[in-house]
Design a protein around this motif. Structure first.
Motif, PDB file in Angstrom:
ATOM      1  N   ALA A   1       0.875  -1.185   0.000  1.00 11.93           N
ATOM      2  CA  ALA A   1       0.000   0.000   0.000  1.00 11.93           C
ATOM      3  C   ALA A   1       0.902   1.222   0.000  1.00 11.93           C
ATOM      4  O   ALA A   1       1.236   1.774   1.042  1.00 11.93           O
ATOM      5  CB  ALA A   1      -0.921  -0.002   1.209  1.00 11.93           C
ATOM      6  N   GLU A   2       1.349   1.599  -1.196  1.00 16.57           N
ATOM      7  CA  GLU A   2       2.311   2.701  -1.323  1.00 16.57           C
ATOM      8  C   GLU A   2       2.074   3.437  -2.624  1.00 16.57           C
ATOM      9  O   GLU A   2       1.723   2.838  -3.639  1.00 16.57           O
ATOM     10  CB  GLU A   2       3.750   2.156  -1.300  1.00 16.57           C
ATOM     11  N   LEU A   3       2.260   4.754  -2.583  1.00 10.41           N
ATOM     12  CA  LEU A   3       2.206   5.598  -3.778  1.00 10.41           C
ATOM     13  C   LEU A   3       3.631   6.012  -4.112  1.00 10.41           C
ATOM     14  O   LEU A   3       4.366   6.480  -3.233  1.00 10.41           O
ATOM     15  CB  LEU A   3       1.334   6.829  -3.504  1.00 10.41           C
ATOM     16  N   ARG A   4       4.040   5.810  -5.353  1.00 10.81           N
ATOM     17  CA  ARG A   4       5.395   6.177  -5.775  1.00 10.81           C
ATOM     18  C   ARG A   4       5.327   6.929  -7.099  1.00 10.81           C
ATOM     19  O   ARG A   4       4.624   6.508  -8.018  1.00 10.81           O
ATOM     20  CB  ARG A   4       6.239   4.918  -5.967  1.00 10.81           C
ATOM     21  N   ALA A   5       6.074   8.015  -7.204  1.00  9.83           N
ATOM     22  CA  ALA A   5       6.207   8.727  -8.473  1.00  9.83           C
ATOM     23  C   ALA A   5       7.544   8.356  -9.091  1.00  9.83           C
ATOM     24  O   ALA A   5       8.560   8.279  -8.399  1.00  9.83           O
ATOM     25  CB  ALA A   5       6.120  10.233  -8.241  1.00  9.83           C
ATOM     26  N   VAL A   6       7.551   8.099 -10.388  1.00  7.35           N
ATOM     27  CA  VAL A   6       8.782   7.832 -11.129  1.00  7.35           C
ATOM     28  C   VAL A   6       8.948   8.949 -12.153  1.00  7.35           C
ATOM     29  O   VAL A   6       8.061   9.184 -12.980  1.00  7.35           O
ATOM     30  CB  VAL A   6       8.728   6.456 -11.831  1.00  7.35           C
ATOM     31  N   ILE A   7      10.079   9.664 -12.064  1.00  8.07           N
ATOM     32  CA  ILE A   7      10.334  10.782 -12.966  1.00  8.07           C
ATOM     33  C   ILE A   7      11.681  10.572 -13.651  1.00  8.07           C
ATOM     34  O   ILE A   7      12.454   9.691 -13.258  1.00  8.07           O
ATOM     35  CB  ILE A   7      10.307  12.142 -12.220  1.00  8.07           C
ATOM     36  N   GLY A   8      11.952  11.383 -14.656  1.00 11.56           N
ATOM     37  CA  GLY A   8      13.223  11.295 -15.356  1.00 11.56           C
ATOM     38  C   GLY A   8      13.092  11.850 -16.755  1.00 11.56           C
ATOM     39  O   GLY A   8      11.984  11.935 -17.292  1.00 11.56           O
ATOM     40  N   PRO A   9      14.213  12.233 -17.378  1.00 13.27           N
ATOM     41  CA  PRO A   9      14.156  12.795 -18.730  1.00 13.27           C
ATOM     42  C   PRO A   9      13.691  11.756 -19.742  1.00 13.27           C
ATOM     43  O   PRO A   9      13.654  10.555 -19.455  1.00 13.27           O
ATOM     44  CB  PRO A   9      15.613  13.208 -19.000  1.00 13.27           C
ATOM     45  N   ASN A  10      13.320  12.213 -20.943  1.00 10.24           N
ATOM     46  CA  ASN A  10      12.971  11.289 -22.028  1.00 10.24           C
ATOM     47  C   ASN A  10      14.146  10.347 -22.270  1.00 10.24           C
ATOM     48  O   ASN A  10      15.303  10.773 -22.250  1.00 10.24           O
ATOM     49  CB  ASN A  10      12.638  12.058 -23.313  1.00 10.24           C
ATOM     50  N   GLY A  11      13.848   9.081 -22.488  1.00 10.97           N
ATOM     51  CA  GLY A  11      14.918   8.112 -22.713  1.00 10.97           C
ATOM     52  C   GLY A  11      15.538   7.569 -21.445  1.00 10.97           C
ATOM     53  O   GLY A  11      16.524   6.835 -21.488  1.00 10.97           O
ATOM     54  N   ALA A  12      14.933   7.906 -20.284  1.00 12.50           N
ATOM     55  CA  ALA A  12      15.501   7.461 -19.001  1.00 12.50           C
ATOM     56  C   ALA A  12      15.212   5.983 -18.721  1.00 12.50           C
ATOM     57  O   ALA A  12      15.824   5.389 -17.845  1.00 12.50           O
ATOM     58  CB  ALA A  12      14.957   8.324 -17.860  1.00 12.50           C
ATOM     59  N   GLY A  13      14.236   5.418 -19.450  1.00 12.60           N
ATOM     60  CA  GLY A  13      13.905   4.006 -19.254  1.00 12.60           C
ATOM     61  C   GLY A  13      12.577   3.770 -18.569  1.00 12.60           C
ATOM     62  O   GLY A  13      12.253   2.630 -18.206  1.00 12.60           O
ATOM     63  N   LYS A  14      11.777   4.827 -18.402  1.00 13.50           N
ATOM     64  CA  LYS A  14      10.525   4.702 -17.647  1.00 13.50           C
ATOM     65  C   LYS A  14       9.560   3.726 -18.323  1.00 13.50           C
ATOM     66  O   LYS A  14       8.973   2.860 -17.670  1.00 13.50           O
ATOM     67  CB  LYS A  14       9.876   6.086 -17.482  1.00 13.50           C
ATOM     68  N   THR A  15       9.381   3.879 -19.637  1.00  8.15           N
ATOM     69  CA  THR A  15       8.434   3.017 -20.352  1.00  8.15           C
ATOM     70  C   THR A  15       8.939   1.579 -20.413  1.00  8.15           C
ATOM     71  O   THR A  15       8.170   0.629 -20.215  1.00  8.15           O
ATOM     72  CB  THR A  15       8.189   3.563 -21.775  1.00  8.15           C
ATOM     73  N   THR A  16      10.240   1.404 -20.677  1.00 13.27           N
ATOM     74  CA  THR A  16      10.805   0.049 -20.740  1.00 13.27           C
ATOM     75  C   THR A  16      10.667  -0.645 -19.384  1.00 13.27           C
ATOM     76  O   THR A  16      10.367  -1.848 -19.309  1.00 13.27           O
ATOM     77  CB  THR A  16      12.280   0.084 -21.178  1.00 13.27           C
ATOM     78  N   PHE A  17      10.870   0.109 -18.313  1.00 10.42           N
ATOM     79  CA  PHE A  17      10.684  -0.431 -16.962  1.00 10.42           C
ATOM     80  C   PHE A  17       9.267  -0.978 -16.794  1.00 10.42           C
ATOM     81  O   PHE A  17       9.062  -2.109 -16.339  1.00 10.42           O
ATOM     82  CB  PHE A  17      10.983   0.676 -15.932  1.00 10.42           C
ATOM     83  N   MET A  18       8.258  -0.195 -17.206  1.00  5.83           N
ATOM     84  CA  MET A  18       6.866  -0.653 -17.095  1.00  5.83           C
ATOM     85  C   MET A  18       6.597  -1.834 -18.022  1.00  5.83           C
ATOM     86  O   MET A  18       5.862  -2.757 -17.671  1.00  5.83           O
ATOM     87  CB  MET A  18       5.896   0.493 -17.385  1.00  5.83           C
ATOM     88  N   ASP A  19       7.212  -1.811 -19.213  1.00  5.95           N
ATOM     89  CA  ASP A  19       7.059  -2.923 -20.162  1.00  5.95           C
ATOM     90  C   ASP A  19       7.580  -4.225 -19.555  1.00  5.95           C
ATOM     91  O   ASP A  19       6.994  -5.299 -19.763  1.00  5.95           O
ATOM     92  CB  ASP A  19       7.823  -2.631 -21.461  1.00  5.95           C
ATOM     93  N   ILE A  20       8.695  -4.147 -18.828  1.00  4.69           N
ATOM     94  CA  ILE A  20       9.282  -5.341 -18.223  1.00  4.69           C
ATOM     95  C   ILE A  20       8.400  -5.867 -17.087  1.00  4.69           C
ATOM     96  O   ILE A  20       8.134  -7.067 -16.986  1.00  4.69           O
ATOM     97  CB  ILE A  20      10.725  -5.054 -17.734  1.00  4.69           C
ATOM     98  N   VAL A  21       7.902  -4.959 -16.249  1.00  6.74           N
ATOM     99  CA  VAL A  21       7.064  -5.374 -15.117  1.00  6.74           C
ATOM    100  C   VAL A  21       5.781  -6.048 -15.614  1.00  6.74           C
ATOM    101  O   VAL A  21       5.306  -7.027 -15.018  1.00  6.74           O
ATOM    102  CB  VAL A  21       6.732  -4.172 -14.205  1.00  6.74           C
ATOM    103  N   THR A  22       5.234  -5.565 -16.735  1.00  6.22           N
ATOM    104  CA  THR A  22       3.961  -6.100 -17.237  1.00  6.22           C
ATOM    105  C   THR A  22       4.148  -7.248 -18.232  1.00  6.22           C
ATOM    106  O   THR A  22       3.166  -7.772 -18.767  1.00  6.22           O
ATOM    107  CB  THR A  22       3.112  -4.992 -17.886  1.00  6.22           C
ATOM    108  N   GLY A  23       5.403  -7.627 -18.509  1.00  2.75           N
ATOM    109  CA  GLY A  23       5.651  -8.776 -19.366  1.00  2.75           C
ATOM    110  C   GLY A  23       5.679  -8.493 -20.847  1.00  2.75           C
ATOM    111  O   GLY A  23       5.820  -9.403 -21.668  1.00  2.75           O
ATOM    112  N   LYS A  24       5.561  -7.218 -21.234  1.00  2.00           N
ATOM    113  CA  LYS A  24       5.599  -6.868 -22.655  1.00  2.00           C
ATOM    114  C   LYS A  24       7.010  -7.034 -23.216  1.00  2.00           C
ATOM    115  O   LYS A  24       7.203  -7.357 -24.385  1.00  2.00           O
ATOM    116  CB  LYS A  24       5.110  -5.416 -22.826  1.00  2.00           C
TER     117      LYS A  24
END
Length: 246
Positions: free
Chosen positions: A30-53
């Motif tokens: 039960a936690e809220l977390r914000a993930v920030i960073g410049p374009n190309g920082a890996g945010k989308t790839t990180f989510m893709d890996i967690v969701t199995g894409k």
């Protein structure tokens, strides 16, 4: 307290470009977390890996009290484990009512015969009403989804994700394109959801992140650059250099 999601030392390259570089991340139940960073920082790839894409080249992604490896599961199996993802652009059925959108998202037997023979029950109607109330759309149930404002469509999609009772919600740039009033309502909604589940918000808008008032993880070149309160990370010289500018 053991983490709900534990990402350990993952790396991923695309044609020689290291999108994720030895990244580790964990979040509690039960936690809220914000993930920030410049374009190309890996945010989308990180989510893709967690969701199995996307599969990482190395590292591990562990889930729940039993530390089950998500890397052995398909995208559909990961979703059934209780990981929901909301993309930046809302994807709702615009020619269906708000109520019908929520009905279609309810947990149910998806076999062809079950779908053909399905009829709404008192329990399903109650659940739809509950979900609509939770995301602030109780008075919009009969409206076509296509008639909703951008912010309302975002809330409807969150409601559709909530219909499957996720334990972790990954939400991509929810504030983009919203009015000030919608952004405030979205902040309230995300904070409330994080009281009973893990919520990761990927966001560029610093004012919105400040309103969330939660722990922040800063990504840069596929790694965690800094972590802590927004005030803490925005004072970090490396974060100022690569993301905030001097």
């Amino acid at each position: 307290m053991s983490a709900l999601l534990e990402v350990s030392g993952i790396s991923k390259s695309f044609d020689g470009f290291k999108a994720i570089n030895n990244l580790s991340f964990s979040i509690n139940a039960a936690e809220l977390r914000a993930v920030i960073g410049p374009n190309g920082a890996g945010k989308t790839t990180f989510m893709d890996i967690v969701t199995g894409k996307t599969r990482p080249d190395m590292g591990e992604v562990l889930w729940g009290a039993t530390s089950k490896s998500l890397l052995k599961l398909s995208e559909a199996q990961i979703a059934r484990e209780g990981i929901g993802r909301k993309f930046q652009r809302p994807t709702v059925f615009e020619d269906q009512s708000v109520a019908d959108n929520l009905v279609m998202a309810l947990k149910a037997d998806r076999s062809p015969f079950a779908v053909l023979g399905w009829r709404p029950t008192a329990a399903s109607r109650d659940r739809v009403s509950e979900l609509a109330t939770e995301v602030g759309l109780a008075d919009q149930l009969s409206r076509l989804a296509g008639e909703l404002s951008h912010g309302q469509k975002q809330w409807l999609e969150i409601g559709m994700l909530l219909a499957s009772d996720p334990r972790l919600l990954l939400v991509d740039e929810p504030a983009a394109g919203m009015t000030l009033a919608e952004r405030e309502q979205t902040t309230t909604l995300l904070c409330r959801l994080a009281e009973t589940r893990a919520v990761v918000v990927v966001e560029h808008d610093m004012d919105f992140v400040r309103r969330l008032n939660c722990k922040v993880t800063v990504l840069h070149q596929g790694s965690v650059l800094a972590e802590g309160s927004l005030d803490h990370v925005t004072r970090n010289p490396d974060v100022i250099d690569v993301y905030l500018g001097r």
